[in-house]
Design an enzyme around this catalytic site. Sequence first.
Site, PDB file in Angstrom:
ATOM      1  CG  HIS A 134      35.460  87.459 126.263  1.00 23.89           C
ATOM      2  ND1 HIS A 134      36.368  87.946 127.202  1.00 23.89           N
ATOM      3  CD2 HIS A 134      36.188  87.241 124.908  1.00 23.89           C
ATOM      4  CE1 HIS A 134      37.324  88.370 126.160  1.00 23.89           C
ATOM      5  NE2 HIS A 134      37.400  87.838 125.092  1.00 23.89           N
ATOM      6  CE  LYS A 177      35.424  92.629 121.070  1.00 18.39           C
ATOM      7  NZ  LYS A 177      35.892  91.584 120.588  1.00 18.39           N
ATOM      8  CB  CYS A 215      38.996  85.388 125.755  1.00 18.99           C
ATOM      9  SG  CYS A 215      40.475  86.144 125.179  1.00 18.99           S
ATOM     10  CG  ASP A 265      29.846  90.647 126.508  1.00 19.06           C
ATOM     11  OD1 ASP A 265      30.060  91.440 125.846  1.00 19.06           O
ATOM     12  OD2 ASP A 265      30.813  89.844 127.094  1.00 19.06           O
ATOM     13  CD  GLN A 301      32.183  89.076 119.111  1.00 16.22           C
ATOM     14  OE1 GLN A 301      31.972  89.340 118.025  1.00 16.22           O
ATOM     15  NE2 GLN A 301      33.507  89.082 119.626  1.00 16.22           N
TER      16      GLN A 301
HETATM   17  N1  PMP Z   1      32.787  89.621 125.432  1.00 19.49           N
HETATM   18  C1  PMP Z   1      32.765  89.218 124.304  1.00 19.49           C
HETATM   19  C2  PMP Z   1      31.795  88.258 123.984  1.00 19.49           C
HETATM   20  C3  PMP Z   1      33.885  89.613 123.334  1.00 19.49           C
HETATM   21  O1  PMP Z   1      33.995  88.881 122.003  1.00 19.49           O
HETATM   22  C4  PMP Z   1      34.873  90.465 123.630  1.00 19.49           C
HETATM   23  C5  PMP Z   1      36.004  90.554 122.877  1.00 19.49           C
HETATM   24  N2  PMP Z   1      36.744  89.418 122.208  1.00 19.49           N
HETATM   25  C6  PMP Z   1      34.995  90.981 125.101  1.00 19.49           C
HETATM   26  C7  PMP Z   1      33.783  90.544 125.977  1.00 19.49           C
HETATM   27  C8  PMP Z   1      36.042  91.678 125.641  1.00 19.49           C
HETATM   28  O2  PMP Z   1      35.906  93.098 124.860  1.00 19.49           O
HETATM   29  P1  PMP Z   1      37.483  93.749 125.077  1.00 19.49           P
HETATM   30  O3  PMP Z   1      38.670  93.135 124.936  1.00 19.49           O
HETATM   31  O4  PMP Z   1      37.297  94.847 123.918  1.00 19.49           O
HETATM   32  O5  PMP Z   1      37.171  94.474 126.392  1.00 19.49           O
END
Ligand code: PMP
Length: 390
Positions: free
Chosen positions: A105, A208, A347, A182, A185
């Site tokens: 991401h 999440k 993203c 990270d 997910q």
């Molecule tokens: N890493 C991953 C794998 C994600 O899916 C996301 C959210 N889509 C993020 C980081 C970022 O999370 P946040 O926007 O809640 O900070």
Amino acid sequence: MHGKPLVYFDSAATAQKPSIVIQTISDFYRDHYATVHRAIYELAIRATEQYQQTRQKVQRFLHAKKREEIIFTRGTTESINLVAYSFGKAFVKPGDEILVSAMEHHSNIVPWQILCEERGAVLKVIPMNEKGELLLDEYAHLLNKRTKLVAVNQISNALGTVNPIKKMIQMAHEKGAKFLVDGAQSAPHIPVDVQDLDADFFVFSGHKVMGPTGIGILYGKEELLNQMPPYQGGGDMIEKVTFSHTTYNTLPFKFEAGTPMIAEIIGLGAAIDYMEQVGMENIQQWEAELLRYATAQIKDIPGLHIVGQAAEKRGGLISFIIDGIHPLDIGSLLDLHGIAIRTGHHCAQPVMDFFHISSTARASFAFYNTKEEIDYFVSCLQECIRKIKN
Ligand code: PMP
């Protein structure tokens, strides 16, 4: 939605909230609201207790050794930025290397790029294959004495790949590199044990895991966090302030400057209780069943390609494209049926570049989804395709 019952297939972006989370937050604001730490009156003492309980709940949820290793942040993004800044300042020198994977991401790429630019370090990328699996042989070649940190997601939000994180951590440690997982997910979908993984850092977002927005978690090993400088300066993170010198508070407060997100933290506590009551193993099993059920139904739709076909376990999401149809049109038409899916690059633009596409449609599941919803989604999807192609 548009006169139809909502089918929410966008939990990978953010999850819906159980009543108990909403209730807990509104009860707190209505009946128990006060600041934490600073006051001696009963209301604030109770607020502080409730807020501290969340730290213990997160410790248990992640199987961390100590609650001091749990830092409250605003989300996964802020947790990664914190580590990039503070770990970077303490440990990263010119010529050092940071490794990320090809399926990260943006929030697990850009903070490392900023760090590398600032410190004269080098960002390297662990490649993947066409199925969306990381190439571990290449990873082994990339690891070397200069590698300071490896940052990889446990489950990819764009592809659903479950990465072999435990093995990857072991490989990094053999070369003396630290590892940030990270878990944005993974924490909502599978049981996590940071000690079993031997992760140096593990990050996730409250919103999440059925909790509120604006709250996230950074788990870090105590000995590392102790060696890292503060991320932000302000109230709470200090021990003693004078104009000539300031000494810092102990963990976890050293990394929590300012009045914390009290209601969000308390709401996260309720969400974790809820997730644990449902049971992370149950959640994992049900979502795997939904994924199997959905994949079996959509894989034979003519012209449909699933992006991300890792052979090992996959997370509960399907990223797909359909020949001749823009994902945006699929998303817009499904919305008219009350079905919420995500379309775009998720993203993860480098993932899209790798597959030579600009976007995908993504249906992502949570434990509150049902097979009936999948049946409805598949029949609506087929109808949309017919409509666009005719
Ligand atoms: N890493 C991953 C794998 C994600 O899916 C996301 C959210 N889509 C993020 C980081 C970022 O999370 P946040 O926007 O809640 O900070």
